[in-house]
Each structure stands twice: as C-alpha cells, then as structure tokens.
Design a protein around this motif. Structure first.
Motif, PDB file in Angstrom:
ATOM      1  N   LEU A  30      27.899  63.934  40.752  1.00 26.08           N
ATOM      2  CA  LEU A  30      26.718  63.683  39.913  1.00 26.08           C
ATOM      3  C   LEU A  30      27.065  62.723  38.772  1.00 26.08           C
ATOM      4  N   MET A  31      28.280  62.822  38.259  1.00 24.14           N
ATOM      5  CA  MET A  31      28.712  61.913  37.195  1.00 24.14           C
ATOM      6  C   MET A  31      28.617  60.456  37.672  1.00 24.14           C
ATOM      7  N   PHE A  32      29.088  60.223  38.894  1.00 23.93           N
ATOM      8  CA  PHE A  32      29.018  58.863  39.443  1.00 23.93           C
ATOM      9  C   PHE A  32      27.580  58.424  39.674  1.00 23.93           C
ATOM     10  N   LYS A  33      26.762  59.356  40.145  1.00 27.79           N
ATOM     11  CA  LYS A  33      25.352  59.034  40.396  1.00 27.79           C
ATOM     12  C   LYS A  33      24.648  58.641  39.080  1.00 27.79           C
ATOM     13  N   LEU A  34      24.912  59.410  38.028  1.00 24.41           N
ATOM     14  CA  LEU A  34      24.267  59.128  36.736  1.00 24.41           C
ATOM     15  C   LEU A  34      24.822  57.840  36.121  1.00 24.41           C
ATOM     16  N   ALA A  35      26.121  57.595  36.316  1.00 22.40           N
ATOM     17  CA  ALA A  35      26.722  56.358  35.790  1.00 22.40           C
ATOM     18  C   ALA A  35      26.021  55.151  36.412  1.00 22.40           C
ATOM     19  N   LYS A  36      25.766  55.242  37.724  1.00 21.16           N
ATOM     20  CA  LYS A  36      25.106  54.153  38.439  1.00 21.16           C
ATOM     21  C   LYS A  36      23.670  53.988  37.919  1.00 21.16           C
ATOM     22  N   ARG A  37      22.978  55.119  37.811  1.00 22.57           N
ATOM     23  CA  ARG A  37      21.585  55.103  37.343  1.00 22.57           C
ATOM     24  C   ARG A  37      21.465  54.464  35.961  1.00 22.57           C
ATOM     25  N   SER A  46      36.585  56.032  41.536  1.00 21.61           N
ATOM     26  CA  SER A  46      35.998  56.841  42.607  1.00 21.61           C
ATOM     27  C   SER A  46      36.096  58.321  42.261  1.00 21.61           C
ATOM     28  N   VAL A  47      35.337  59.108  43.017  1.00 21.01           N
ATOM     29  CA  VAL A  47      35.362  60.559  42.820  1.00 21.01           C
ATOM     30  C   VAL A  47      36.792  61.087  43.002  1.00 21.01           C
ATOM     31  N   ASP A  48      37.485  60.559  44.009  1.00 21.91           N
ATOM     32  CA  ASP A  48      38.865  61.009  44.265  1.00 21.91           C
ATOM     33  C   ASP A  48      39.796  60.691  43.098  1.00 21.91           C
ATOM     34  N   LYS A  49      39.649  59.474  42.563  1.00 25.62           N
ATOM     35  CA  LYS A  49      40.516  59.077  41.430  1.00 25.62           C
ATOM     36  C   LYS A  49      40.215  59.932  40.198  1.00 25.62           C
ATOM     37  N   LEU A  50      38.922  60.218  40.032  1.00 29.63           N
ATOM     38  CA  LEU A  50      38.522  61.058  38.893  1.00 29.63           C
ATOM     39  C   LEU A  50      39.129  62.454  39.050  1.00 29.63           C
ATOM     40  N   ASN A  51      39.002  63.000  40.244  1.00 32.67           N
ATOM     41  CA  ASN A  51      39.570  64.330  40.509  1.00 32.67           C
ATOM     42  C   ASN A  51      41.066  64.363  40.238  1.00 32.67           C
ATOM     43  N   MET A  52      41.734  63.243  40.562  1.00 32.40           N
ATOM     44  CA  MET A  52      43.175  63.178  40.352  1.00 32.40           C
ATOM     45  C   MET A  52      43.525  63.155  38.864  1.00 32.40           C
ATOM     46  N   ALA A  53      42.569  62.680  38.055  1.00 35.74           N
ATOM     47  CA  ALA A  53      42.821  62.621  36.607  1.00 35.74           C
ATOM     48  C   ALA A  53      42.657  63.988  35.946  1.00 35.74           C
ATOM     49  N   TYR A  54      42.117  64.939  36.706  1.00 35.10           N
ATOM     50  CA  TYR A  54      41.888  66.269  36.139  1.00 35.10           C
ATOM     51  C   TYR A  54      43.176  67.101  36.127  1.00 35.10           C
ATOM     52  N   LYS A  55      44.187  66.562  35.471  1.00 29.26           N
ATOM     53  CA  LYS A  55      45.446  67.317  35.312  1.00 29.26           C
ATOM     54  C   LYS A  55      45.701  67.387  33.817  1.00 29.26           C
TER      55      LYS A  55
END
Ligand code: HPA
Ligand code: ZN
Length: 342
Positions: A30-37, A46-55
């Motif tokens: 949803l974060m990516f969707k709202l960023a685009k909007r 990307s969602v994957d890169k963002l998830n990887m930053a969650y450390k």
C-alpha cells in the motif's frame, strides 16, 4: 496439544487491541501504491528492497524508516485506505475492540492538515463499525522528540474533533525525552476530558514509568516492560491496577529482549500485573495481534488458560464502559466455555 489447535484458538478467541500505531499498519504494497498516487519517490525501489530495510537495532533505527514511510500519506483517502486495510486485519483475527494511536505531528509538520488526517482515519473506523461491528477509539499521540509547545499546539488543533478522540498518548524516541517534559500539556488534556496514556519503560528506565504515573496521571502504560527493574514500581502498578500494553514482536525487533524466550510477559502475568498483548507497528514488526499472541505463546510455552487471561485482560484494560466490557467479556466466556480450554 496440536500446534494447529492452538493457532486456531488464538486466531478465534475474542480480543481487544490496545496498542497499535495506525501509521505502523501501513504495509509496503500500500505504501508503494500511495507513493505512486501522490507522485512521491521512495528511497527503496521495490517492496522487496523495502522489506530488506526492515532490520532494526533499536527504537530510533525503526522510527527513521517509519517516518519516511508515513510521508506517502497526503490526502484524506490515503488515511482512509490505510485504516480500512487495518480494519480487515482486525476482522480476520476476531478483534472486537481496538484503541488506535495516530501521530498528527508526523503529518502536520509536512503540511498535511489535521482535519485531513483525522477525517480519513475516522471515516474508515466508522465503516468498520458499520460493516463488522468492530468498536474503536482513537488516541492522539504527541511526538516526544518535539517540544511541549508543538504538543500544546496539536492539543488545541484537536479540540474541534474532540468527539472523535478518546485520549492522548506519548510516543517516538523515548531516551532523553522523559514524560516530565510534557506535564503541562497532559494536565491541559486531562482538563479537556481526554484520558491519558504514555509509552514508558520500553527503552527508557523505570523512572520514566513513575513520571508517567505521577506527573502525567496516565491510566495505562504502553510497553512498561522495564518496570521489573524496580520492585516498588511493580507493587504500585499492581496496587493501582495500571495495565501494561505489551508488544512482544516489537520488543524482539527493536532489541528490548534479545530472544522472545527471554521476554518477561509471563513473569508479569504471574505477579498479577494487568498485562495485554498487542501489535505496536504490525507492518514493520512481522505481524498483527494474533501473530504476537502465537509467537509469545510458542516462546514462553503459554497454556490456553494464559491466552484466555490475556484476552480477558485486554477487555478489562480497555477504555470501554462497564456495559460494553461486560458484553465483550460475555462473548469471550461463551467462546471458552465451549470446552476449548482443555
Ligand atoms: N515506540 C515509540 N514510538 C513509536 C513506536 C514505538 O514502538 N511505534 C511508533 N511510534
Ligand atoms: Zn507503540
């Protein structure tokens, strides 16, 4: 007991969520969707890169990313969509009641009007009550890394929306920002009829919990797990029946406890502290309320009786009125008297 049986029990047991930051429920998709909007470019591609930053290694390392994520929220509809997605999660985990934090200053400092924030969130909560009969309350948090003047301005801004807010809280960077910094604004909030809560004893010392109780007159402590460092404080919390809204996965991800096996939730429960299990920032910490229950159950080998007690505590620690509490506790009791405890 079979693993699946416990999982289903935890998912279906009626419960209340008392410690969740709505901005912390914003999932990467949803974060990516709202960023685009809103034509906003995110630091992570990307969602994957963002998830990887969650450390995260501590609270501040999380907050840096959390505030960045919240910057995609611009229009009322964005706040609505985020909140509606959260309502669907509540429904899926049989949450009957939720008290939800929001951080107006995270948005007003970026030029988003207070009314845009609250109207979007509140409209989704009302739709949730209509569609799923989930009862909700909003708690407005002050960011403790900002000064008391900014909190006071936020309090004034909230007054036209007072009927939509049940209380005020205190969150963000705890160390170096003790509750005593906000004595005047909490006193004013109380005079307006708001209930008060505060994050204390997450990373900060037991002394901060004393301050929240005695200076901010809070009726609940968020986290509070460091209370065990002061025996007199634990006694006082039990004597005053002050609930602690504990968030196991958050504590694990932010390094408050190195392993969930070392968490003191069961110890607090056995002392007789009114502890509850909550999700804090579910999109960032690996799960919603049911996931928190399940992880802590597995790590501390909790029994169904413990889960029942924690669910019961969640209604008792809530800001529902007596009649509402009784009605939800009745639902809980009819769930467990179907012979599912053994
Ligand atoms: N602690 C303090 N402030 C916060 C948190 C938290 O876990 N989540 C969002 N704001
Ligand atoms: Zn929190």
């Amino acid at each position: 007991m079979k693993k699946n049986s416990m999982k289903t029990f935890i998912q279906n047991i009626p419960k209340a969520e008392l410690h969740v930051h709505i901005e912390g429920s914003l999932e990467p998709e949803l974060m990516f969707k709202l960023a685009k909007r809103n034509n906003i470019s995110l630091k992570y591609g990307s969602v994957d890169k963002l998830n990887m930053a969650y450390k995260f290694c501590d609270l501040q390392s999380f907050l840096n990313i959390y505030y960045e994520g919240a910057a995609v929220l611009i229009q009322e509809q964005d706040f609505y969509d985020m909140t509606w997605a959260f309502i669907e999660k509540l429904k899926s985990q049989n949450v009957l009641h939720a008290e939800i934090f929001f951080d107006p200053q995270t948005h007003t400092t970026r030029g988003v009007p207070f009314k845009t924030v609250i109207n979007g969130i509140y409209r989704a909560l009302q739709d949730g009550e209509k569609k799923y009969k989930i009862s909700t309350g909003l708690i407005m948090c002050f960011l403790r890394h900002l000064d008391e003047k900014s909190a006071m301005k936020t309090l004034e801004e909230s007054i036209p929306f007072k009927d939509k807010i049940i209380g005020v809280g205190l969150d963000s960077s705890e160390l170096g920002n003790p509750p005593s910094k906000f004595t005047n604004v909490f006193s004013k909030a109380l005079s307006f009829g708001y209930l008060t809560v505060a994050h204390a004893g997450e990373e900060g010392p037991a002394e901060y919990i004393w301050e929240a109780l005695d200076m901010l007159k809070v009726s609940r402590i968020d986290h509070g797990v460091r209370c065990v460092e002061d025996k007199n404080l634990v006694e006082e919390i039990i004597k005053r029946k002050i609930p602690l809204t504990v968030c196991p996965l958050s504590n694990l991800k932010l390094g408050v406890f190195k392993k969930l096996e070392e968490h003191n939730l069961k110890e607090l429960l056995d002392y007789g502290v009114l502890v509850t299990v909550n999700s804090d920032d579910p999109a960032y910490f690996g799960g919603y309320i049911g996931d928190n229950f399940l992880s802590i159950q597995e790590s501390l080998a909790l029994k169904k009786e413990d889960i029942y007690k924690l669910a019961k505590n969640s209604f008792e620690a809530s800001f529902l009125n007596i009649k509402e509490k009784q009605s939800m506790l009745k639902k809980l009791d009819s769930f467990v008297t179907e012979g599912v405890l053994h």
